[in-house]
Design an enzyme around this catalytic site. Structure first.
Site, PDB file in Angstrom:
ATOM      1  N   ARG A  56     -32.401 -26.396   3.567  1.00 45.90           N
ATOM      2  CA  ARG A  56     -33.216 -25.999   2.405  1.00 45.90           C
ATOM      3  C   ARG A  56     -33.607 -27.235   1.598  1.00 45.90           C
ATOM      4  NH1 ARG A  56     -30.800 -21.499  -1.298  1.00 45.90           N
ATOM      5  NH2 ARG A  56     -32.858 -21.748  -2.242  1.00 45.90           N
ATOM      6  N   ASN A  87     -34.756 -21.288  -9.703  1.00 43.09           N
ATOM      7  CA  ASN A  87     -34.989 -22.073  -8.496  1.00 43.09           C
ATOM      8  C   ASN A  87     -34.120 -23.327  -8.482  1.00 43.09           C
ATOM      9  OD1 ASN A  87     -36.908 -20.156  -7.965  1.00 43.09           O
ATOM     10  ND2 ASN A  87     -38.616 -21.394  -8.703  1.00 43.09           N
ATOM     11  N   VAL A  88     -33.802 -23.757  -7.291  1.00 40.91           N
ATOM     12  CA  VAL A  88     -32.924 -24.929  -7.139  1.00 40.91           C
ATOM     13  C   VAL A  88     -33.728 -26.138  -6.648  1.00 40.91           C
ATOM     14  CG1 VAL A  88     -30.823 -23.582  -6.885  1.00 40.91           C
ATOM     15  CG2 VAL A  88     -32.187 -24.065  -4.840  1.00 40.91           C
ATOM     16  N   HIS A 104     -29.264 -21.550 -11.533  1.00 37.79           N
ATOM     17  CA  HIS A 104     -28.512 -21.367 -10.282  1.00 37.79           C
ATOM     18  C   HIS A 104     -28.221 -22.672  -9.571  1.00 37.79           C
ATOM     19  CE1 HIS A 104     -30.196 -17.000 -10.205  1.00 37.79           C
ATOM     20  NE2 HIS A 104     -29.215 -17.153 -11.076  1.00 37.79           N
ATOM     21  N   SER A 172     -38.222 -11.385  -8.994  1.00 36.50           N
ATOM     22  CA  SER A 172     -38.096  -9.917  -8.845  1.00 36.50           C
ATOM     23  C   SER A 172     -37.238  -9.329  -9.957  1.00 36.50           C
ATOM     24  CB  SER A 172     -37.463  -9.613  -7.473  1.00 36.50           C
ATOM     25  OG  SER A 172     -36.162 -10.213  -7.414  1.00 36.50           O
TER      26      SER A 172
HETATM   27  N1  APR Z   1     -46.704 -16.008  -6.750  1.00 39.04           N
HETATM   28  C1  APR Z   1     -45.964 -15.332  -7.683  1.00 39.04           C
HETATM   29  N2  APR Z   1     -44.951 -14.493  -7.373  1.00 39.04           N
HETATM   30  C2  APR Z   1     -44.690 -14.337  -6.066  1.00 39.04           C
HETATM   31  C3  APR Z   1     -45.402 -14.987  -5.036  1.00 39.04           C
HETATM   32  C4  APR Z   1     -46.440 -15.856  -5.433  1.00 39.04           C
HETATM   33  N3  APR Z   1     -47.171 -16.523  -4.523  1.00 39.04           N
HETATM   34  N4  APR Z   1     -44.878 -14.602  -3.830  1.00 39.04           N
HETATM   35  C5  APR Z   1     -43.871 -13.747  -4.110  1.00 39.04           C
HETATM   36  N5  APR Z   1     -43.772 -13.568  -5.441  1.00 39.04           N
HETATM   37  C6  APR Z   1     -42.814 -12.749  -6.197  1.00 39.04           C
HETATM   38  C7  APR Z   1     -42.289 -11.531  -5.475  1.00 39.04           C
HETATM   39  O1  APR Z   1     -43.166 -10.437  -5.672  1.00 39.04           O
HETATM   40  C8  APR Z   1     -40.957 -11.317  -6.175  1.00 39.04           C
HETATM   41  O2  APR Z   1     -41.111 -10.546  -7.353  1.00 39.04           O
HETATM   42  O3  APR Z   1     -41.694 -13.556  -6.442  1.00 39.04           O
HETATM   43  C9  APR Z   1     -40.538 -12.739  -6.569  1.00 39.04           C
HETATM   44  C10 APR Z   1     -39.466 -13.295  -5.665  1.00 39.04           C
HETATM   45  O4  APR Z   1     -38.313 -12.517  -5.826  1.00 39.04           O
HETATM   46  P1  APR Z   1     -36.976 -12.964  -5.110  1.00 39.04           P
HETATM   47  O5  APR Z   1     -37.267 -13.322  -3.684  1.00 39.04           O
HETATM   48  O6  APR Z   1     -35.938 -11.921  -5.417  1.00 39.04           O
HETATM   49  O7  APR Z   1     -36.591 -14.344  -5.808  1.00 39.04           O
HETATM   50  P2  APR Z   1     -35.898 -14.533  -7.220  1.00 39.04           P
HETATM   51  O8  APR Z   1     -36.261 -13.442  -8.179  1.00 39.04           O
HETATM   52  O9  APR Z   1     -36.148 -15.928  -7.649  1.00 39.04           O
HETATM   53  O10 APR Z   1     -34.335 -14.380  -6.836  1.00 39.04           O
HETATM   54  C11 APR Z   1     -33.411 -14.644  -7.868  1.00 39.04           C
HETATM   55  O11 APR Z   1     -31.624 -14.439  -6.255  1.00 39.04           O
HETATM   56  O12 APR Z   1     -30.856 -14.938  -4.168  1.00 39.04           O
HETATM   57  C12 APR Z   1     -30.756 -15.267  -5.498  1.00 39.04           C
HETATM   58  O13 APR Z   1     -30.135 -17.353  -6.331  1.00 39.04           O
HETATM   59  C13 APR Z   1     -31.174 -16.693  -5.706  1.00 39.04           C
HETATM   60  O14 APR Z   1     -32.367 -17.620  -7.580  1.00 39.04           O
HETATM   61  C14 APR Z   1     -32.383 -16.579  -6.616  1.00 39.04           C
HETATM   62  C15 APR Z   1     -32.166 -15.237  -7.278  1.00 39.04           C
END
Ligand code: APR
Length: 229
Positions: A56, A87-88, A104, A172
């Site tokens: 990563r 984000n990391v 995180h 999300s």
């Molecule tokens: N632009 C904006 N948003 C986007 C895009 C994009 N191009 N592509 C995807 N998304 C949105 C998705 O719809 C979703 O709502 O980004 C979000 C990603 O959600 P996750 O994959 O759950 O990521 P995140 O919310 O950062 O997860 C939080 O979970 O696994 C742990 O530590 C990890 O920091 C992470 C935490």
């Protein structure tokens, strides 16, 4: 000067080529969290965990800040901007944002497994078995694994309470305590969410400005609107 607090997640880095976690093709589709991102995984197989984060980290080094990261920097001309990211990667810093809090952890740092206050910049290196801190203990990724405390949440809460405007970009809002920063920003006069797939937490909430676009499509015009206010 008004304060804008920006909560970002994996979605803001998606258009820089870094995978999100829960969407289709997400990181947790291809990897079992409990095999690579928990203290139990570390106790079971340190090399597997190190290899996962080394992979990563190499990906994050290749990525470049996108137009959304760069637009947030422009906001600093007119506002006190505090970025709280889940984000990391270091894309906010590389774009030029001056106030970034990582909830995180950070891929580009390593930490002692004996004294968590011993944190080291990795530069262009990765972490291998046998890489030790000054106390002689194995180095680990400076990442908050599932089941671990989120020490930065206290500072993050204090920042969120001060928000005049809250921007939520590319998350999300599935993971706590990070997601609790949205209700914590209760003094904000306005909240905008930029995400092509609105998080459940804000769906149907008329008090939230929902921008159902990707970060690169939605953040630059939102920033221009805020700079013209
Ligand atoms: N632009 C904006 N948003 C986007 C895009 C994009 N191009 N592509 C995807 N998304 C949105 C998705 O719809 C979703 O709502 O980004 C979000 C990603 O959600 P996750 O994959 O759950 O990521 P995140 O919310 O950062 O997860 C939080 O979970 O696994 C742990 O530590 C990890 O920091 C992470 C935490």
């Amino acid at each position: 000067m008004e304060r804008i607090v920006v909560l970002t997640g994996a979605g803001i880095s998606a258009e820089s080529g870094l995978q999100t976690f829960r969407g289709s093709g997400g990181l947790w589709e291809g990897h079992d969290v409990y095999e690579v991102a928990t203290p139990e995984a570390w106790a079971r197989n340190q090399k597997l965990v190190l290899d996962f984060y080394n992979w990563r980290r190499d990906d994050a080094r290749k990525a470049q800040p996108n137009a959304a990261h760069k637009a947030l920097v422009r906001l600093e001309q007119e506002y006190h901007v505090s970025i709280i990211t889940q984000n990391v990667d270091d894309l906010h810093e590389r774009a030029g944002s001056t106030e970034v809090l990582h909830l995180h952890g950070e891929l580009l740092k390593a930490r002692s497994t004996r004294d968590p206050d011993l944190v080291y910049e990795l530069g262009d290196k990765n972490i291998q078995l046998g890489d030790c801190c000054e106390l002689g203990s194995q180095l680990r990724p400076h990442i908050v694994w599932f089941g671990e405390n989120v020490p930065a949440i206290y500072d993050a809460m204090e920042i969120a309470v001060e928000a005049d405007i809250l921007l939520v970009i590319g998350t999300s809002l599935n993971v706590y305590p990070a997601a609790s920063l949205v209700p914590a920003a209760r003094n904000a006069r306005t909240i905008f969410v930029v995400d092509p797939d609105m998080p459940a937490m804000v769906q149907g909430d008329d008090s939230v400005g929902c921008i159902e676009k990707t970060a690169v499509e939605g953040v630059p015009p939102l920033v221009e609107q805020l700079l013209e206010e």
